[in-house]
Design a protein around this motif. Structure first.
Motif, PDB file in Angstrom:
ATOM      1  N   ILE A 137       0.857  -1.175   0.000  1.00  0.00           N
ATOM      2  CA  ILE A 137       0.000   0.000   0.000  1.00  0.00           C
ATOM      3  C   ILE A 137       0.897   1.230   0.000  1.00  0.00           C
ATOM      4  CG2 ILE A 137      -2.131  -0.906   0.979  1.00  0.00           C
ATOM      5  CD1 ILE A 137      -1.020  -0.249   3.744  1.00  0.00           C
ATOM      6  N   SER A 138       0.410   2.368  -0.500  1.00  0.00           N
ATOM      7  CA  SER A 138      -0.912   2.596  -1.048  1.00  0.00           C
ATOM      8  C   SER A 138      -0.980   2.198  -2.524  1.00  0.00           C
ATOM      9  CB  SER A 138      -1.217   4.093  -0.947  1.00  0.00           C
ATOM     10  OG  SER A 138      -0.194   4.799  -1.655  1.00  0.00           O
ATOM     11  N   TYR A 188      -6.071   2.409   0.503  1.00  0.00           N
ATOM     12  CA  TYR A 188      -5.332   1.622   1.510  1.00  0.00           C
ATOM     13  C   TYR A 188      -6.118   0.363   1.856  1.00  0.00           C
ATOM     14  CZ  TYR A 188      -2.629   5.872   1.922  1.00  0.00           C
ATOM     15  OH  TYR A 188      -1.834   6.941   1.631  1.00  0.00           O
TER      16      TYR A 188
END
Ligand SMILES: *Cc1c(COP(=O)(O)O)cnc(C)c1O
Length: 481
Positions: A295-296, A310
Motif C-alpha cells: 500500500i498505497s 489503503y
C-alpha cells in the motif's frame, strides 16, 4: 588541489552578504557561535574556478564512455530533467495526497503513478505494478516478500529459494533477508539447463530467481521447460529485470511465464544513477499476486478522478515512505512516452547490436568464454594475458590511463579474470571503436611489456594503490593534483 579554505587570502572579498535583520545571537547562544566568519576570503572567480576544476575530476556519462557491465550506464536525455523540474511536480508535497479534501491538488502526480504502472504492465505483460521500491535490490526484496505472502496465504510451507550461480549478488541477499534458505543451481555453458534445475528443485522451493538475459549477457533458452517444471512444484518464478534493456518490446516477461518481475528504471529507462542513487525498482506481478501488493495503491474512479487506496487486507504493507522515488519514475514515464513503442524497441536493438559489434572486434585479442551471439552485454576473460602476469584488474587500470571508465571486473563470479562490457545503445560507432582500439592496444602491450600495464594508471591523480592497505590504513588528504 587542496580545499577552498587553503586558497583563502586574508582581506580578499567576493560577495557582501546582507546583514540579517535579527542578530544570530538571538537564536544561538553566543558561546556556541564561531569566532570570525569561518568562511574563506576569496573572489567570486576564485570560487568558480575551484569548483569547476573539482567537477572536472568527476567521471560521468555526460563526459565519457561508461561500459560498466550490468549497470546500463546509458545517456539520460536532458528533457526528462526538465519534466521532473516542472514546479507542479517538483514543489508538490507528498503529504498533500493525504489531506482530506486536497485530492484535486495532486491529480497530475497520481495520474503519473497510475499511468506508469499501466505502461510497465504493458511492457512486461504483467497484471499490475507497484512503483514503491526504491532500487533494484529493494524491488527484489519486495518481490520475494510478495511470494512469501502468496505461499502463506495458500498454507504452503516452503523454505527455499533457488538462484543460479551466475546471479547478481543481490538475489541471494534479498531471498535471505526475506527469510528463505538460498540454494544455488549451476549453469552449463553459461545457462541453466532443466537437468541442473531438476537436481535442486523440490517441494520446499518457494521460488526460482532468474535473470534473462543472464549476467553473462546470454538468453536462457530453456525457459519454456524451466517455467513448467517450477510451476508444477507450485513454486513461483521471479524475473530479475535489471537487464531489461536487452528485451524491451521483444519479450514480455509475463507471457514467458514469470510471476514476479522487478525493473531497474535507473538502468533501463534512462534515469540517472551512480554514487548510490536515487533509483527506482518497481515490481510487476501476475494476477494471483495482486492482492499482496504494497500500500498505497492509486485507483481511478469512473469520473476520471484518482485517489489513494489503503483498502488491501492481504497487502504486505508499506515498503517505502510515500510512493517511492517519484522524481525518478516520473523521468522514466516521460522517457517511455517520448520514445514510444518503436523507440523502445530500437533502443533494445541498438544495445544488442553495439554489444555484438564490440564482441566480434575483440574476439581475436581476448578469450571469450561463451563466444556466441550475446544480448546487451558480453564477458571477456584475461586468462591469456594472465599467463604474462597481466590480470583483469591490470587491464582495467590501463584503460583508465586512456581516459575510459573500466568495465565491470571479476563479476560474474563463474568466469576467471572476467571483464564485463555493456556499451548501451546511446554510444556512437566512433566511441565504441575508440574503446575497442585502446583495449586491443592494451592486449598487445600485455604481451610485449607486461610491467607497463601492471603499473597503470600513471596519468591519474592517484596511481596504483595497495588496495588492502588503502582500505585498512587510510590516508585521507585533500592534497591531490
Ligand atoms: C543492478 C542489478 C541489480 C541491483 O539493482 P540496484 O538498483 O543496484 O539495487 C540486481 N540484479 C542485476 C542483474 C543488476 O544488474
Amino acid at each position: 588541489m587542496g580545499t577552498v579554505f587553503k586558497k583563502s587570502v586574508p582581506g580578499r572579498e567576493g560577495v557582501w552578504p546582507e546583514k540579517p535583520a535579527t542578530k544570530v545571537e538571538y537564536y544561538i547562544p553566543s558561546e556556541l557561535l564561531r569566532k570570525g566568519s569561518g568562511m574563506p576570503s576569496l573572489s567570486e572567480l576564485d570560487v568558480v574556478r575551484h569548483f569547476t576544476k573539482l567537477s572536472m575530476k568527476n567521471y560521468g556519462v555526460d563526459s565519457n564512455f561508461y561500459p560498466l557491465g550490468s549497470c546500463t550506464m546509458k545517456y539520460n536525455p536532458k528533457f526528462t530533467e526538465q519534466v521532473a523540474a516542472l514546479p507542479g511536480f517538483a514543489r508538490l508535497h507528498p503529504a498533500v495526497s493525504q489531506l482530506k479534501g486536497a485530492g484535486h491538488l495532486c491529480q497530475g502526480a497520481l495520474e503519473v503513478i497510475f499511468e506508469t504502472e499501466r505502461l510497465l504492465s504493458e511492457l512486461c505483460g504483467m497484471a499490475d505494478f507497484t512503483m514503491h521500491p526504491m532500487a533494484g535490490a529493494h524491488g527484489e526484496l519486495t518481490g520475494v516478500m510478495l511470494i512469501a505472502a502468496y505461499h502463506r496465504d495458500k498454507g504452503n510451507k516452503k523454505t527455499k529459494v533457488i538462484c543460479p550461480d551466475s546471479a547478481h549478488g543481490t538475489n541471494p541477499a534479498s531471498a535471505t533477508i526475506a527469510g528463505y534458505e538460498v540454494v544455488s543451481v549451476e549453469s552449463h555453458d553459461g545457462i541453466i539447463t532443466p537437468e541442473a534445475l531438476a537436481e535442486v528443485l523440490d517441494d520446499d522451493v518457494a521460488a526460482v530467481m532468474m535473470t534473462c538475459p543472464n549476467t553473462l549477457g546470454l538468453f536462457e533458452k530453456h525457459l519454456p521447460e524451466i517455467v513448467k517444471m517450477i510451476h508444477d512444484k507450485d513454486a513461483l518464478l521471479y524475473y530479475d529485470g535489471a537487464n531489461m534493456n536487452a528485451v524491451m518490446g521483444k519479450m514480455r516477461v509475463g507471457d514467458a511465464g514469470f510471476d514476479v518481475v522487478h525493473l531497474n528504471l535507473h538502468k533501463t529507462l534512462a534515469t540517472p544513477h551512480g554514487g548510490g542513487g536515487p533509483g527506482s525498482g518497481p515490481v510487476g506481478v501476475c494476477e494471483k499476486l495482486t492482492p499482496f501488493l504494497p500500500i498505497s495503491r492509486v485507483k481511478k474512479l469512473e469520473d476520471g478522478q484518482y485517489y489513494l487506496s489503503y483498502d488491501a487486507p492481504k497487502s504486505i504493507g508499506y515498503v517505502a515512505p510515500f510512493y517511492g522515488n517519484f522524481g525518478v519514475y516520473l523521468k522514466a514515464y516521460a522517457y517511455m512516452l517520448r520514445l514510444g513503442r518503436k523507440g523502445l524497441i530500437r533502443a533494445t536493438e541498438n544495445a544488442v547490436l553495439n554489444a555484438n559489434y564490440m564482441r566480434k572486434r575483440l574476439e581475436k585479442y581476448f578469450e571469450i568464454p561463451y563466444n556466441r551471439i550475446c544480448m546487451h552485454e558480453f564477458v571477456l576473460s584475461a586468462v591469456n594475458q594472465a599467463k604474462n602476469g597481466v590480470r583483469a584488474l591490470d587491464v582495467a587500470k590501463a584503460l583508465l590511463d586512456k581516459g575510459h571508465h573500466a568495465p565491470t571486473i571479476y563479476f560474474p563470479l563463474i568466469v576467471k579474470e572476467c571483464m564485463m562490457i555493456e556499451p548501451t545503445e546511446t554510444e556512437s560507432k566512433e566511441t565504441l571503436d575508440l574503446f575497442v582500439n585502446d583495449l586491443i592496444e592494451i592486449a598487445k602491450l600485455a604481451n610485449q611489456n607486461p610491467d607497463f600495464i601492471k603499473n597503470a594508471p600513471v596519468t591519474l591523480p592517484v596511481s596504483r594503490l595497495d588496495e588492502t592497505k588503502a582500505a585498512r590504513d587510510m590516508v585521507i588528504t585533500d592534497d591531490i593534483k
